[in-house]
Design a protein around this motif. Sequence first.
Motif, PDB file in Angstrom:
ATOM      1  N   THR A   1       0.830  -1.207   0.000  1.00  0.00           N
ATOM      2  CA  THR A   1       0.000   0.000   0.000  1.00  0.00           C
ATOM      3  C   THR A   1       0.860   1.252   0.000  1.00  0.00           C
ATOM      4  O   THR A   1       0.502   2.251  -0.622  1.00  0.00           O
ATOM      5  CB  THR A   1      -0.958   0.032   1.196  1.00  0.00           C
ATOM      6  OG1 THR A   1      -0.208  -0.051   2.404  1.00  0.00           O
ATOM      7  CG2 THR A   1      -1.969  -1.067   1.122  1.00  0.00           C
ATOM      8  N   GLN A   2       2.004   1.219   0.657  1.00  0.00           N
ATOM      9  CA  GLN A   2       2.890   2.376   0.639  1.00  0.00           C
ATOM     10  C   GLN A   2       3.567   2.536  -0.722  1.00  0.00           C
ATOM     11  O   GLN A   2       3.790   3.655  -1.167  1.00  0.00           O
ATOM     12  CB  GLN A   2       3.960   2.258   1.733  1.00  0.00           C
ATOM     13  CG  GLN A   2       3.460   2.623   3.098  1.00  0.00           C
ATOM     14  CD  GLN A   2       2.970   4.058   3.150  1.00  0.00           C
ATOM     15  OE1 GLN A   2       3.615   4.972   2.665  1.00  0.00           O
ATOM     16  NE2 GLN A   2       1.805   4.245   3.720  1.00  0.00           N
TER      17      GLN A   2
ATOM     18  N   THR B   1      -2.825   8.429  -4.602  1.00  0.00           N
ATOM     19  CA  THR B   1      -3.271   7.822  -5.849  1.00  0.00           C
ATOM     20  C   THR B   1      -4.382   6.817  -5.611  1.00  0.00           C
ATOM     21  O   THR B   1      -5.292   6.686  -6.422  1.00  0.00           O
ATOM     22  CB  THR B   1      -2.081   7.143  -6.560  1.00  0.00           C
ATOM     23  OG1 THR B   1      -1.033   8.109  -6.700  1.00  0.00           O
ATOM     24  CG2 THR B   1      -2.467   6.639  -7.910  1.00  0.00           C
ATOM     25  N   ILE B   2      -4.338   6.116  -4.482  1.00  0.00           N
ATOM     26  CA  ILE B   2      -5.377   5.134  -4.158  1.00  0.00           C
ATOM     27  C   ILE B   2      -6.610   5.820  -3.583  1.00  0.00           C
ATOM     28  O   ILE B   2      -7.739   5.540  -3.984  1.00  0.00           O
ATOM     29  CB  ILE B   2      -4.846   4.101  -3.152  1.00  0.00           C
ATOM     30  CG1 ILE B   2      -3.788   3.231  -3.819  1.00  0.00           C
ATOM     31  CG2 ILE B   2      -5.966   3.230  -2.617  1.00  0.00           C
ATOM     32  CD1 ILE B   2      -3.088   2.297  -2.870  1.00  0.00           C
TER      33      ILE B   2
ATOM     34  N   ASP C   1      -9.586  10.556  -8.496  1.00  0.00           N
ATOM     35  CA  ASP C   1     -10.098  11.630  -9.337  1.00  0.00           C
ATOM     36  C   ASP C   1      -9.138  12.806  -9.435  1.00  0.00           C
ATOM     37  O   ASP C   1      -9.295  13.668 -10.291  1.00  0.00           O
ATOM     38  CB  ASP C   1     -11.453  12.105  -8.800  1.00  0.00           C
ATOM     39  CG  ASP C   1     -11.388  12.518  -7.345  1.00  0.00           C
ATOM     40  OD1 ASP C   1     -10.726  11.803  -6.554  1.00  0.00           O
ATOM     41  OD2 ASP C   1     -11.999  13.540  -6.975  1.00  0.00           O
ATOM     42  N   ARG C   2      -8.127  12.855  -8.579  1.00  0.00           N
ATOM     43  CA  ARG C   2      -7.150  13.948  -8.612  1.00  0.00           C
ATOM     44  C   ARG C   2      -6.007  13.693  -9.581  1.00  0.00           C
ATOM     45  O   ARG C   2      -5.189  14.568  -9.811  1.00  0.00           O
ATOM     46  CB  ARG C   2      -6.554  14.163  -7.221  1.00  0.00           C
ATOM     47  CG  ARG C   2      -7.532  14.682  -6.211  1.00  0.00           C
ATOM     48  CD  ARG C   2      -6.796  14.979  -4.932  1.00  0.00           C
ATOM     49  NE  ARG C   2      -7.700  15.411  -3.887  1.00  0.00           N
ATOM     50  CZ  ARG C   2      -7.311  15.722  -2.674  1.00  0.00           C
ATOM     51  NH1 ARG C   2      -6.039  15.644  -2.344  1.00  0.00           N
ATOM     52  NH2 ARG C   2      -8.184  16.107  -1.771  1.00  0.00           N
ATOM     53  N   ARG C   3      -5.930  12.528 -10.141  1.00  0.00           N
ATOM     54  CA  ARG C   3      -4.826  12.219 -11.047  1.00  0.00           C
ATOM     55  C   ARG C   3      -4.856  13.132 -12.255  1.00  0.00           C
ATOM     56  O   ARG C   3      -5.907  13.510 -12.742  1.00  0.00           O
ATOM     57  CB  ARG C   3      -4.912  10.772 -11.515  1.00  0.00           C
ATOM     58  CG  ARG C   3      -4.610   9.797 -10.434  1.00  0.00           C
ATOM     59  CD  ARG C   3      -4.606   8.391 -10.982  1.00  0.00           C
ATOM     60  NE  ARG C   3      -5.111   7.501  -9.948  1.00  0.00           N
ATOM     61  CZ  ARG C   3      -5.642   6.341 -10.170  1.00  0.00           C
ATOM     62  NH1 ARG C   3      -5.775   5.902 -11.387  1.00  0.00           N
ATOM     63  NH2 ARG C   3      -6.059   5.594  -9.178  1.00  0.00           N
TER      64      ARG C   3
ATOM     65  N   ALA D   1      -1.875  13.456  -7.583  1.00  0.00           N
ATOM     66  CA  ALA D   1      -2.859  13.106  -6.557  1.00  0.00           C
ATOM     67  C   ALA D   1      -2.571  13.776  -5.228  1.00  0.00           C
ATOM     68  O   ALA D   1      -3.429  13.790  -4.353  1.00  0.00           O
ATOM     69  CB  ALA D   1      -2.912  11.591  -6.370  1.00  0.00           C
ATOM     70  N   ILE D   2      -1.406  14.368  -5.059  1.00  0.00           N
ATOM     71  CA  ILE D   2      -1.065  15.020  -3.794  1.00  0.00           C
ATOM     72  C   ILE D   2      -1.655  16.428  -3.720  1.00  0.00           C
ATOM     73  O   ILE D   2      -1.743  17.014  -2.658  1.00  0.00           O
ATOM     74  CB  ILE D   2       0.464  15.048  -3.583  1.00  0.00           C
ATOM     75  CG1 ILE D   2       0.799  15.284  -2.117  1.00  0.00           C
ATOM     76  CG2 ILE D   2       1.128  16.080  -4.477  1.00  0.00           C
ATOM     77  CD1 ILE D   2       2.212  14.969  -1.740  1.00  0.00           C
TER      78      ILE D   2
END
Length: 139
Positions: free
Chosen positions: A18-19, A25-26, A30-32, A70-71
């Motif tokens: 997961t890291q 991103t996970i 929608d922010r990608r 995504a950040i």
Amino acid sequence: MRIPSRIIGGALIAALLTQMTACGTIIYPDRRGQIEGKIDPVVAVMDAIGILFWVLPGLIAFGVDFATGAIYYPGGKTAQIDPAKLKPAVDAQGNVDKLKLQAILESELGQRLPLDDPRLIQHRGSVEQLAAFGLVPAA
């Protein structure tokens, strides 16, 4: 003794995976695709926690979140409507019928906007702005 070590090993592998796939991103797919913006502190802290526990996967998480965008907080959305389409919501005295305006906005934008929300800030236009739209100003 084999079963507890397998459970712990499985949990450790799941945490590392997961890291490595990056938190933002996970969580926010929608922010990608964003290029810039304000950094979301929640995503940054989650990536930093990854660095704290596992340096390489945490750095990969930061890299993936920055690379995908995504950040960043999502950008603001704007919409424009032709003033001629808004004329039916204004009466002869220049008063706005909120129900008609809401119906026009919903049909044009495809979203229902809460015009009766107490947090809504209403601005008054100038006489010149009203005249530019062919409206009669109210006294």
